[in-house]
Design an enzyme around this catalytic site. Structure first.
Site, PDB file in Angstrom:
ATOM      1  N   SER A  56     -21.707  26.160  34.866  1.00  0.00           N
ATOM      2  CA  SER A  56     -21.207  26.759  36.099  1.00  0.00           C
ATOM      3  C   SER A  56     -21.444  28.263  36.175  1.00  0.00           C
ATOM      4  CB  SER A  56     -19.711  26.462  36.253  1.00  0.00           C
ATOM      5  OG  SER A  56     -19.009  26.845  35.082  1.00  0.00           O
ATOM      6  N   ASP A 202      -9.445  31.769  38.626  1.00  0.00           N
ATOM      7  CA  ASP A 202      -9.206  30.679  37.677  1.00  0.00           C
ATOM      8  C   ASP A 202      -9.078  31.164  36.235  1.00  0.00           C
ATOM      9  OD1 ASP A 202     -11.824  31.276  36.979  1.00  0.00           O
ATOM     10  OD2 ASP A 202     -12.658  29.360  37.636  1.00  0.00           O
ATOM     11  N   HIS A 205     -14.129  31.829  35.008  1.00  0.00           N
ATOM     12  CA  HIS A 205     -15.468  32.197  35.440  1.00  0.00           C
ATOM     13  C   HIS A 205     -15.553  33.680  35.797  1.00  0.00           C
ATOM     14  CE1 HIS A 205     -15.310  27.819  36.113  1.00  0.00           C
ATOM     15  NE2 HIS A 205     -16.566  27.879  35.716  1.00  0.00           N
TER      16      HIS A 205
END
Length: 226
Positions: A56, A202, A205
């Site tokens: 990601s 979050d 990331h």
């Protein structure tokens, strides 16, 4: 009056004839700069292709394409004078097993260097470290068989984690890179890990500033490995 008379028409012809050699002499001089520019452009080497096979972070989860790691790395390389096209081959949530399954078609044949940015999701899913190492070795060997240079983006487990599992996981990247004779970026998230201001909401990331910091650090290893 003979064939070569001296009338106005003949004089005009003589002027035209007199000018012709000068035009012929000037023509190459006019073309020379343009031809040199064309030949110089043709001689310029094509940018080298760097592909990031990742998860990601490479995919740019939560970021625009311009903010994501591939674009940031290309910009960081350009600042170092390295002409490169950086392609992102990232899949959110991908593990080393997923990377192994798609490496043959995700990394194009014209790739000069592949940055392997995988392993974090293996850790988060508590995969056996030996399986992660096996998958990474297989990815590296597939790339080497295709004559593609490899740079492993290594990492360490978060500081709050400990125990034998974390220790076994941390040694995978340096040991495997040494055994396979490939380049290693020892701590991919160095400078971003543990700094909330460089992460998204979050807490996992990197945000745009975090991705830029990762790219700036990674660029030095990429430039050396090309």
């Amino acid at each position: 009056m003979g064939i070569w008379g001296t009338g106005p028409g003949v004089q005009a012809m003589m002027v035209a004839i007199d000018r012709t050699p000068m035009q012929i002499r000037l023509f190459p001089l006019i073309l020379a700069p343009a031809m040199s520019a064309v030949m110089g452009a043709a001689a310029a080497p094509a940018p080298q292709v760097v592909t990031i096979l990742g998860d990601s972070i490479t995919a740019g989860l939560g970021l625009t394409a311009a903010e994501a790691l591939p674009a940031q790395l290309q910009a960081a390389l350009a600042q170092r004078g390295v002409r490169a096209v950086v392609r992102g081959a990232g899949v959110s949530g991908d593990t080393t097993a997923g990377g192994l399954a798609r490496v043959d078609f995700s990394v194009a044949p014209d790739t000069r260097l592949c940055v392997v940015e995988l392993g974090a999701n293996d850790y988060l899913q508590s995969m056996p470290p030996e399986q992660t190492r096996h998958n990474l070795e297989a990815i590296v060997r597939k790339l080497k068989a295709r004559h593609i240079h490899v740079l492993i983006a290594g990492g360490t487990t978060p500081e709050r984690t400990a125990g034998s599992y974390a220790r076994a996981f941390n040694v995978i990247f340096p040991q495997m890179a040494k055994a396979e004779g490939v380049a290693l970026e020892p701590d991919f998230l160095a400078g971003v890990q543990g700094r909330p201001a460089l992460k998204q909401a979050d807490g996992l990331h990197p945000n745009a500033a975090g991705a830029r910091l990762i790219a700036a650090r990674l660029a030095g290893y990429v430039a050396k490995a090309l």
